[in-house]
Motif scaffolding. Structure first.
Motif, PDB file in Angstrom:
ATOM      1  N   THR A 156       3.025 -34.247 -53.014  1.00 39.49           N
ATOM      2  CA  THR A 156       2.463 -35.392 -52.079  1.00 39.49           C
ATOM      3  C   THR A 156       0.669 -35.538 -51.735  1.00 39.49           C
TER       4      THR A 156
ATOM      5  N   LYS B 248      11.079 -35.038 -54.297  1.00 43.09           N
ATOM      6  CA  LYS B 248      12.416 -35.521 -53.002  1.00 43.09           C
ATOM      7  C   LYS B 248      12.838 -33.924 -53.256  1.00 43.09           C
ATOM      8  N   GLN B 249      13.076 -33.647 -54.732  1.00 49.26           N
ATOM      9  CA  GLN B 249      13.587 -32.218 -55.437  1.00 49.26           C
ATOM     10  C   GLN B 249      12.784 -31.125 -54.838  1.00 49.26           C
TER      11      GLN B 249
ATOM     12  N   GLU C 226      11.471 -30.807 -51.956  1.00 47.58           N
ATOM     13  CA  GLU C 226      11.986 -30.768 -50.264  1.00 47.58           C
ATOM     14  C   GLU C 226      13.301 -30.949 -50.412  1.00 47.58           C
ATOM     15  N   HIS C 227      13.795 -30.573 -51.684  1.00 44.28           N
ATOM     16  CA  HIS C 227      15.506 -30.366 -51.264  1.00 44.28           C
ATOM     17  C   HIS C 227      15.594 -29.239 -52.101  1.00 44.28           C
TER      18      HIS C 227
ATOM     19  N   ILE D 154       4.960 -29.238 -53.136  1.00 41.91           N
ATOM     20  CA  ILE D 154       5.426 -30.452 -52.608  1.00 41.91           C
ATOM     21  C   ILE D 154       4.408 -30.665 -51.634  1.00 41.91           C
TER      22      ILE D 154
ATOM     23  N   GLU E 132       7.298 -39.351 -57.250  1.00 35.44           N
ATOM     24  CA  GLU E 132       8.788 -39.486 -56.055  1.00 35.44           C
ATOM     25  C   GLU E 132       9.615 -38.585 -56.134  1.00 35.44           C
ATOM     26  N   LYS E 133      10.757 -38.380 -57.611  1.00 38.08           N
ATOM     27  CA  LYS E 133      11.730 -38.133 -57.075  1.00 38.08           C
ATOM     28  C   LYS E 133      11.718 -36.734 -57.401  1.00 38.08           C
TER      29      LYS E 133
END
Length: 143
Positions: A108, A130-131, A133-134, A104, A126-127
């Motif tokens: 970032t 998010k993945q 972070e999930h 992350i 960006e995808k």
């Protein structure tokens, strides 16, 4: 300033390291639910590697940057040492969670430093963020 190639290499390197780490952790898991989650994450990293390779090839870069052998070796040694000290699902989840947080951070930084015009690369990054972070959020239930 981060270029498209730099950003793709960041994705490729973090996915390679994540895959390497999961390949060390999965055999140590004794919890079927946790193992399924790790397998899902492994599939995500494999897909990220394939996509980053394809995007790099479109830009005439023959191979993505991989995680260094020393980093992979240190990951293996640390995983084994921590597992000997505490082989619980919680400890394994903590290691995976920490790895996700490193991903992350790198993603970032790469996204924030990217000021290029390549929407496909930025969207992919960006995808992936998010993945990741999930993935980190999912590990919290096993801590």
């Amino acid at each position: 300033m981060t270029t498209e190639v730099d950003l793709l290499n960041t994705i490729h390197e973090y996915a390679d390291m994540g895959l390497s780490g999961l390949n060390q952790v999965i055999p140590l898991s004794s919890d079927p639910s946790f193992t399924r989650e790790l397998q899902h994450q492994k599939s995500d990293y494999e897909a990220a590697l394939q996509k980053s390779e394809a995007l790099l090839e479109e830009r005439h870069i023959p191979r993505g940057k991989e995680a260094g052998p020393v980093a992979k070796m240190m990951s293996t040694v640390m995983t084994r040492a921590k597992n000997l000290a505490d082989p619980s699902t919680s400890k394994l989840a903590e290691m995976v969670f920490q790895g996700s947080n490193m991903g992350i951070t790198e993603l970032t930084k790469g996204i924030n430093d990217y000021h290029g015009e390549d929407k496909a690369v930025l969207s992919f990054a960006e995808k992936q963020l998010k993945q990741e972070e999930h993935h980190a959020e999912t590990m919290k239930q096993y801590l």
